[in-house]
Design an enzyme around this catalytic site. Structure first.
Site, PDB file in Angstrom:
ATOM      1  N   ARG A  32      21.075  50.682   0.950  1.00 16.39           N
ATOM      2  CA  ARG A  32      22.174  50.077   0.044  1.00 16.39           C
ATOM      3  C   ARG A  32      21.801  49.944  -1.553  1.00 16.39           C
ATOM      4  NH1 ARG A  32      26.346  45.159   1.122  1.00 16.39           N
ATOM      5  NH2 ARG A  32      27.617  45.715  -0.611  1.00 16.39           N
ATOM      6  N   ASP A  89      25.781  46.209   5.455  1.00 19.19           N
ATOM      7  CA  ASP A  89      26.169  44.809   4.914  1.00 19.19           C
ATOM      8  C   ASP A  89      25.841  43.795   5.740  1.00 19.19           C
ATOM      9  OD1 ASP A  89      27.569  43.211   2.948  1.00 19.19           O
ATOM     10  OD2 ASP A  89      29.523  43.510   4.123  1.00 19.19           O
TER      11      ASP A  89
END
Length: 163
Positions: free
Chosen positions: A89, A101
């Site tokens: 990420r 996430d």
């Protein structure tokens, strides 16, 4: 005497493929395995597919994992962000697509607020992509006053009157 362990509900989401883990469902499964390796998994929901919100584009794979940790929320959040970076990420636009996430949806310590971290998330009651999977592993967890995961998910599932 050692520090008390806290139970955390970790919201997991992905809507981009990963070179090693494949499609977003594989990324979420790998993230669950990583949380188990790092913290000892208490439980995990099924992985669910959900439409993207905001400007995220592609649909998401989502799950919620329950983990135990002696870390306080800011330290655990820092560790979760390190896992996200380990999965590839990168910083970007707020509602953009992402490989992984990880967010703290709730913790056994109740409400928590500091700069950059609010538990439960201010908009958790509006997020079926967190509440529905969390309902599989923690349906009776009080999130907003006495309202539990189950109550909040049921409110979102109710048909809304047309205007």
């Amino acid at each position: 005497m050692g520090q008390a362990n806290h139970l955390y509900a970790i919201a997991i989401g992905s809507n981009r493929p990963h070179g090693r883990h494949g499609r977003p469902t594989g990324v979420v499964a790998a993230a669950i395995a990583r949380l188990d390796a790092d913290y000892g998994l208490f439980d995990a929901s099924p992985i669910m597919l959900n439409r993207a919100t905001g400007g995220a584009g592609r649909s998401f794979a989502n799950a919620v994992a329950l983990i135990e940790s002696d870390s306080e929320p800011p330290a655990l959040l820092a560790a979760l962000k390190a896992i996200e970076r380990n999965f590839g990420r990168r910083g970007g636009r707020r509602w953009g697509s992402r490989v992984l996430d990880l967010d703290i949806a709730a913790w056994s310590g109740g409400s928590f607020a500091s700069r950059g971290l609010t538990i439960p998330h201010a908009r958790l009651a509006e997020r079926d992509f967190v509440l529905v999977p969390m309902g599989f592993v923690a349906p009776d967890w009080p999130l907003v006053g006495t309202l539990t995961t189950h109550h909040l998910a049921a409110r979102l599932a109710r048909p809304r009157p047309r205007r």
